[in-house]
Scaffold this active site. Structure first.
Site, PDB file in Angstrom:
ATOM      1  N   LYS A   1     -29.904  47.148  94.676  1.00 50.08           N
ATOM      2  CA  LYS A   1     -30.173  48.187  93.677  1.00 50.08           C
ATOM      3  C   LYS A   1     -30.846  49.373  94.345  1.00 50.08           C
ATOM      4  O   LYS A   1     -31.826  49.222  95.077  1.00 50.08           O
ATOM      5  CB  LYS A   1     -31.072  47.619  92.576  1.00 50.08           C
ATOM      6  CG  LYS A   1     -31.533  48.635  91.530  1.00 50.08           C
ATOM      7  CD  LYS A   1     -32.489  47.993  90.531  1.00 50.08           C
ATOM      8  CE  LYS A   1     -33.113  49.018  89.602  1.00 50.08           C
ATOM      9  NZ  LYS A   1     -34.097  48.407  88.675  1.00 50.08           N
TER      10      LYS A   1
ATOM     11  N   LYS B   1     -40.336  55.049  80.113  1.00 50.40           N
ATOM     12  CA  LYS B   1     -41.393  54.096  80.454  1.00 50.40           C
ATOM     13  C   LYS B   1     -42.756  54.695  80.109  1.00 50.40           C
ATOM     14  O   LYS B   1     -42.943  55.913  80.176  1.00 50.40           O
ATOM     15  CB  LYS B   1     -41.378  53.786  81.955  1.00 50.40           C
ATOM     16  CG  LYS B   1     -40.210  52.978  82.453  1.00 50.40           C
ATOM     17  CD  LYS B   1     -40.340  52.763  83.949  1.00 50.40           C
ATOM     18  CE  LYS B   1     -39.156  51.987  84.508  1.00 50.40           C
ATOM     19  NZ  LYS B   1     -39.156  50.583  84.078  1.00 50.40           N
TER      20      LYS B   1
ATOM     21  N   ASP C   1     -38.184  51.341  93.006  1.00 49.69           N
ATOM     22  CA  ASP C   1     -37.094  50.684  92.289  1.00 49.69           C
ATOM     23  C   ASP C   1     -35.806  50.594  93.113  1.00 49.69           C
ATOM     24  O   ASP C   1     -34.785  50.134  92.615  1.00 49.69           O
ATOM     25  CB  ASP C   1     -36.816  51.404  90.962  1.00 49.69           C
ATOM     26  CG  ASP C   1     -36.381  50.454  89.861  1.00 49.69           C
ATOM     27  OD1 ASP C   1     -36.619  49.235  89.999  1.00 49.69           O
ATOM     28  OD2 ASP C   1     -35.791  50.920  88.874  1.00 49.69           O
TER      29      ASP C   1
ATOM     30  N   ASP D   1     -33.521  51.931  79.947  1.00 49.53           N
ATOM     31  CA  ASP D   1     -34.391  51.416  81.008  1.00 49.53           C
ATOM     32  C   ASP D   1     -33.839  50.114  81.589  1.00 49.53           C
ATOM     33  O   ASP D   1     -34.395  49.584  82.544  1.00 49.53           O
ATOM     34  CB  ASP D   1     -35.812  51.209  80.476  1.00 49.53           C
ATOM     35  CG  ASP D   1     -36.822  50.991  81.588  1.00 49.53           C
ATOM     36  OD1 ASP D   1     -36.558  51.451  82.713  1.00 49.53           O
ATOM     37  OD2 ASP D   1     -37.866  50.354  81.344  1.00 49.53           O
TER      38      ASP D   1
ATOM     39  N   ARG E   1     -29.023  46.977  86.199  1.00 51.42           N
ATOM     40  CA  ARG E   1     -27.892  46.054  86.075  1.00 51.42           C
ATOM     41  C   ARG E   1     -26.561  46.801  85.964  1.00 51.42           C
ATOM     42  O   ARG E   1     -25.511  46.263  86.325  1.00 51.42           O
ATOM     43  CB  ARG E   1     -28.095  45.127  84.880  1.00 51.42           C
ATOM     44  CG  ARG E   1     -28.146  45.800  83.528  1.00 51.42           C
ATOM     45  CD  ARG E   1     -28.840  44.951  82.482  1.00 51.42           C
ATOM     46  NE  ARG E   1     -30.264  44.854  82.754  1.00 51.42           N
ATOM     47  CZ  ARG E   1     -31.123  44.138  82.022  1.00 51.42           C
ATOM     48  NH1 ARG E   1     -30.683  43.455  80.976  1.00 51.42           N
ATOM     49  NH2 ARG E   1     -32.405  44.110  82.324  1.00 51.42           N
TER      50      ARG E   1
END
Length: 485
Positions: free
Chosen positions: A251, A263, A275, A334, A338
């Site tokens: 990712k 967030k 991230d 958010d 995926r």
């Protein structure tokens, strides 16, 4: 590298030395006593008899340190004690301004010196950062670590050095902020690392990503003023032992605001430069494999973008069509990681891989379940493969806890208007996220690693330090090299 690792035939006179002693040592062995005076030997013997695990002799011009192995039931516990001893020693070297150290192994653990050096080197890591004050950027005193005699071979030291360079690459990438590492810069940094180590990089730009109809990556990127990238890292040596490649998917969300499902801040969005730790781990692993010329064909896939609420940002309720052709209802922007991974997992099928492993800072649920002490694992690979990966995790102390992917969890990601929803229920969020990915990992064995907990630490923790840990690099290197038999 923060530290230079090298081999030495013997330690010079009046040098700082570390002696690793067997568990239960109560009297200094003659071989480790060297030219110590009777008074010095008596001091060390008294400390050893008192069950001290680290004894320090300050000779003013140089130092001697004696590390006693812990009496642990397993080799992996002994290994971790040695890495942590390296961390403890580093603090003492720093206080004493030690520039170089020579490590001798007098224990029955053959790789003890390598493990101690590993802990030292990982502790010594410093993110260079962007400070302009010369005083605050002062280089650490410790520069060189020598492993003496049969403590390790030159080849073993070279391999450890290559592996640690991969970890440091991953840490540097994770620690860089968005304005220094957007998706394009991330791809370029991975390509530069490949040029140095020996893997190739093909960076797909926006036009190519659109041509491939990677709807997940494109949707997440809609709110960003900067384009996405899809990097294909490939290490294919002429002597590769595997016919089908191993594919690693990472990712690469270089910053995650949560999109329109914003967030909260502080304590959530503030840390989201990390991230892309999965993508960084893929780059670090490819670097280590190529640098050490491991005879394996390995491909890395890193879809990258930031996730912002600006412009034409995708919104809750949108339906997007993925690279695989499946449709996804966006319940929460958010839950973006995926979507990137799903496109990459679908794309991976073209390589007819032997195994696909993805890594992602994917869910808070994994953090709540395991804290920073372990990553969650799930997948469709054979139990024996899952077990081998778990064993690799214990070996390097990047432990995994396997969770189920039972059919019932598919109900968590049902949608009334699309093939799938990108958000599960309030419970088992790390499992429903993996269940989502499973729909795209078709035609090959697959393992998902949710590294959200250990990827980035807000307070220092032994040799893992503070900030990006580089988790995944040592784990995957250990697992993949073991496939050579």
């Amino acid at each position: 590298m923060s530290l230079a690792l090298a081999h030495a035939a013997a330690a010079p006179a009046q040098s700082t030395q570390v002696f690793i002693l067997p568990a239960g040592t109560t009297t200094l062995p003659y071989a480790a006593a060297g030219d110590l005076s009777a008074a010095a030997r008596q001091y060390v013997d008294a400390a050893l008899a008192d069950d001290q695990k680290l004894v320090h002799l300050n000779h003013f011009s140089h130092h001697h340190y004696f590390v006693v192995l812990a009496d642990k039931p397993t080799t992996v516990q002994i290994a971790e004690q040695l890495r942590r001893a390296g961390h403890t020693l580093h603090a003492q070297f720093k206080a004493e301004k030690v520039a170089e150290v020579f490590i001798e192994n007098h224990s029955e653990t053959a790789n003890a010196a390598l493990l101690l050096a590993e802990g030292l080197a990982l502790t010594a890591y410093q993110f260079e950062g962007y400070k302009t004050d010369e005083k605050s950027r002062k280089a650490p005193a410790l520069k060189e670590v020598y492993l003496v005699g049969n403590a390790a071979s030159a080849a073993q030291i070279h391999e450890l050095d290559g592996l640690l360079q991969g970890v440091i690459l991953a840490r540097d990438l994770v620690n860089a902020p968005l304005n220094k590492l957007n998706a394009v810069q991330f791809a370029e940094r991975m390509a530069q690392a490949g040029d140095k180590a020996g893997y190739t990089t093909d960076i797909l730009d926006l036009a190519k990503i659109e041509a491939l109809r990677m709807g997940g990556l494109l949707a997440v990127n809609l709110g960003s003023p900067e384009p996405p990238t899809f990097s294909i890292l490939e290490y294919k040596p002429a002597n590769a032992k595997n016919v089908k490649p191993y594919v690693l998917v990472g990712k690469g969300v270089v910053f995650d605001t949560g999109g329109l499902s914003l967030k909260p801040t502080p304590n959530s969005m503030d840390l989201m430069k990390c991230d892309m730790a999965g993508g960084a781990a893929v780059a670090g692993t490819l670097f280590a494999l190529a640098k050490n010329q491991v005879p394996l064909h390995v491909i890395g896939l890193v879809p990258a973008t930031d996730n912002r609420p600006g412009g034409l940002a995708y919104a809750p309720g949108d339906v997007i069509t993925m690279h695989s052709g499946l449709t996804v209802e966006v319940k929460n922007t958010d839950a973006e990681g995926r979507l990137l991974l799903a496109d990459a997992l679908s794309f991976a099928k073209r390589y007819e891989p032997q195994l696909v492993i993805d890594l992602a800072t994917l869910t808070g649920a994994a953090v709540r379940a395991l804290g920073t002490e372990a990553s969650a694992s799930m997948g469709t690979a054979e139990p024996a493969t899952m077990q081998k990966l778990s064993e690799a995790g214990y070996t390097v102390h990047e432990r995994l806890v396997e969770f189920p992917l039972w059919d019932e969890y598919a109900d968590h990601i049902k949608s009334d208007i699309a093939d799938l929803s990108n958000l599960g229920k309030g419970e088992a969020g790390h499992i429903s996220a993996a269940k989502f990915l499973e729909r795209f990992a078709i035609g090959y064995p697959w393992i998902h690693l949710d590294i959200a907990g250990p990827a980035y630490l807000t307070v220092p923790e032994s040799y893992r330090g503070k900030g990006g840990t580089g988790v995944g690099v040592r784990l995957l290197y250990e697992f993949l090299t073991k496939q050579l038999g």
